[in-house]
Write an enzyme that holds these catalytic residues in place. Sequence first.
Site, mmCIF file in Angstrom:
data_model
loop_
_atom_site.group_PDB
_atom_site.id
_atom_site.type_symbol
_atom_site.label_atom_id
_atom_site.label_comp_id
_atom_site.label_asym_id
_atom_site.label_seq_id
_atom_site.Cartn_x
_atom_site.Cartn_y
_atom_site.Cartn_z
ATOM 1 N N ASP A 250 26.648 18.896 -2.677
ATOM 2 C CA ASP A 250 26.258 17.509 -2.378
ATOM 3 C C ASP A 250 26.883 16.994 -1.077
ATOM 4 O OD1 ASP A 250 28.897 17.256 -3.082
ATOM 5 O OD2 ASP A 250 28.560 15.835 -4.727
ATOM 6 N N GLY B 161 29.448 27.999 6.539
ATOM 7 C CA GLY B 161 29.287 26.866 7.460
ATOM 8 C C GLY B 161 29.817 25.593 6.831
ATOM 9 N N ASP C 90 36.818 32.910 5.735
ATOM 10 C CA ASP C 90 36.428 31.622 6.336
ATOM 11 C C ASP C 90 37.577 30.623 6.263
ATOM 12 O OD1 ASP C 90 35.608 31.944 3.492
ATOM 13 O OD2 ASP C 90 35.327 29.783 3.627
ATOM 14 N N ASP D 237 42.336 24.692 4.915
ATOM 15 C CA ASP D 237 41.547 24.607 3.682
ATOM 16 C C ASP D 237 42.410 24.646 2.429
ATOM 17 O OD1 ASP D 237 39.132 23.888 4.478
ATOM 18 O OD2 ASP D 237 38.141 25.808 4.209
HETATM 19 P P1 AMP Z 1 35.942 26.139 0.552
HETATM 20 O O1 AMP Z 1 36.109 26.739 -0.796
HETATM 21 O O2 AMP Z 1 36.417 24.732 0.670
HETATM 22 O O3 AMP Z 1 36.475 27.008 1.644
HETATM 23 O O4 AMP Z 1 34.359 26.028 0.772
HETATM 24 C C1 AMP Z 1 33.511 27.144 0.827
HETATM 25 C C2 AMP Z 1 32.176 26.732 1.358
HETATM 26 O O5 AMP Z 1 31.527 25.828 0.462
HETATM 27 C C3 AMP Z 1 32.223 26.028 2.692
HETATM 28 O O6 AMP Z 1 31.088 26.435 3.424
HETATM 29 C C4 AMP Z 1 32.136 24.577 2.304
HETATM 30 O O7 AMP Z 1 31.642 23.766 3.345
HETATM 31 C C5 AMP Z 1 31.170 24.628 1.128
HETATM 32 N N1 AMP Z 1 31.332 23.499 0.205
HETATM 33 C C6 AMP Z 1 32.372 23.240 -0.617
HETATM 34 N N2 AMP Z 1 32.145 22.118 -1.323
HETATM 35 C C7 AMP Z 1 30.935 21.651 -0.961
HETATM 36 C C8 AMP Z 1 30.136 20.528 -1.338
HETATM 37 N N3 AMP Z 1 30.538 19.638 -2.249
HETATM 38 N N4 AMP Z 1 28.927 20.383 -0.736
HETATM 39 C C9 AMP Z 1 28.500 21.265 0.178
HETATM 40 N N5 AMP Z 1 29.192 22.339 0.564
HETATM 41 C C10 AMP Z 1 30.398 22.544 0.016
HETATM 42 MG MG MG Z 2 36.741 26.783 3.503
#
Ligand code: AMP
Ligand code: MG
Length: 491
Positions: A129, A94, A256, A266
């Site tokens: 965060d 999410g 995702d 992403d």
């Molecule tokens: P990603 O690697 O950018 O595809 O992120 C994977 C998951 O981690 C997604 O659900 C992001 O929303 C969550 N996510 C990544 N960085 C953060 C952060 N600093 N705080 C909260 N959720 C994060």
């Molecule tokens: Mg992502």
Amino acid sequence: MTENQTIIQAGWNFDNSYSRLPDSFYTKLDPTPVRDPQLIILNEPLAASLGLNIQALQSDDGVAVFAGNQIPKGAEPLAQAYAGHQFGHFTMLGDGRALLLGEQIAPSGERFDIQLKGSGRTPYSRGGDGRAALGPMLREYIISEAMHALGIPTTRSLAVVTTGESIIRETDLPGAILTRVAASHVRVGTFQYAARWGTAEDLKALADYSLQRHFPDVADAPDRYLSLLREVIKRQAELIAKWQLVGFIHGVMNTDNMAISGETIDYGPCAFMDTYDPATVFSSIDIHGRYAYGNQPYIAAWNLARFAESLLPLLHDDEEQAVKLAEEAISEFSGLYHRHWLAGMRGKLGIMNEEPEDQSLVGDLLSMMQQYRADYTNTFRALTFDQLEGTDLFCSKDFTEWHERWQARLGRQSESKESSHQLMKNSNPALIPRNHRVEEALEAAVEEGDYSVMEQLLDVLASPCAHSPEQAEYAILPPLSDQPYRTFCGT
Ligand code: AMP
Ligand code: MG
């Protein structure tokens, strides 16, 4: 003038179709305000195409929207729920640090998600965060805009603001928020979420929504869910072929991070390959090379199989029949991908018709490039301009033989040399966002507050096939280093 009037003048024109999906798909939530927003970069051509007023966006109220400190009229911010296979492991995810403000209806009538990335915690933040750092957000801006200029479907970047707050990573970093523009943020992982935790109605609602939004031509067809699967497969086959043709490595092709729309989404640890090697991996966390350059087509097919699994209940009442339909659809990916890729490779070699041996002509060139450690982009650029000297590859006997075969091949087409050369110019970018150039731009921006290096880089990346004299210096390779280039997840 009241605040609200200023915001209306910015041209925001929201609809919120996603919020009309069943409640389980999102959580309505406002961004967490930040202390001192400053606009770092605004994508003026993109803003104009969205029907937005640049001056209004640059005003304090305009910037407050990019920072999440003001909600424009008509927006209904929400965090999207989704799941995903991360490096092969299924988990609930999410929007953990992003919010969908709403969908901007552009003057063209097109609908675009406007998302703030780095806008604070959400119910899906897990331990995070909810924030983002300036470097990675500018990196996403640079690379997504470069991809767009290369003609590759991608989410776009509208603006980056700093928040005036530090975020804690290994060191304290300046916090920032990226405003991302996308055809939508529906992911393979959104379907996985619906299939795993939603009701049958939820899954159907998501499938119908995706059909209406991305594939209206087949949205009312009797076999529309099979069409949805097949259309998504087609778009991904084309997308991944385009990545391979420019040497783009996504780095984290989790389910995702695969959009139903067929856009690249992403930008975390992504990077462009310099030396041609299918095993190239940049991401520090991709220890086993799951998302290596040469694996990307296989991983795409794997992700699409997860998509197909999610759709099974909609494909046929009989599970066995449903599996059969899904398997048939998935089995088409490899042929579709290969056709796009080979067509692109023919363009890169100036070939305008088809011969069966083209596959081996391309394959042999790539093998030699790997053997002689040739730079991927510059090799094709040199072939385009017949500047075949100064590298081990070009000095080799293998290459001389291959070159004769290639010239003979070009001789067997009726089109003029000039049109073949023009095709090569359009198919072989003079420049890609070279890793050392991107790093240099980010360092100047983040360490010194000097954005001129980034602006110059963005400027040349906007016309990658211009082949203009001022672009020449951007083709220069990075100095040899003992350390391989490493990227980190965009946190
Ligand atoms: P990603 O690697 O950018 O595809 O992120 C994977 C998951 O981690 C997604 O659900 C992001 O929303 C969550 N996510 C990544 N960085 C953060 C952060 N600093 N705080 C909260 N959720 C994060
Ligand atoms: Mg992502």
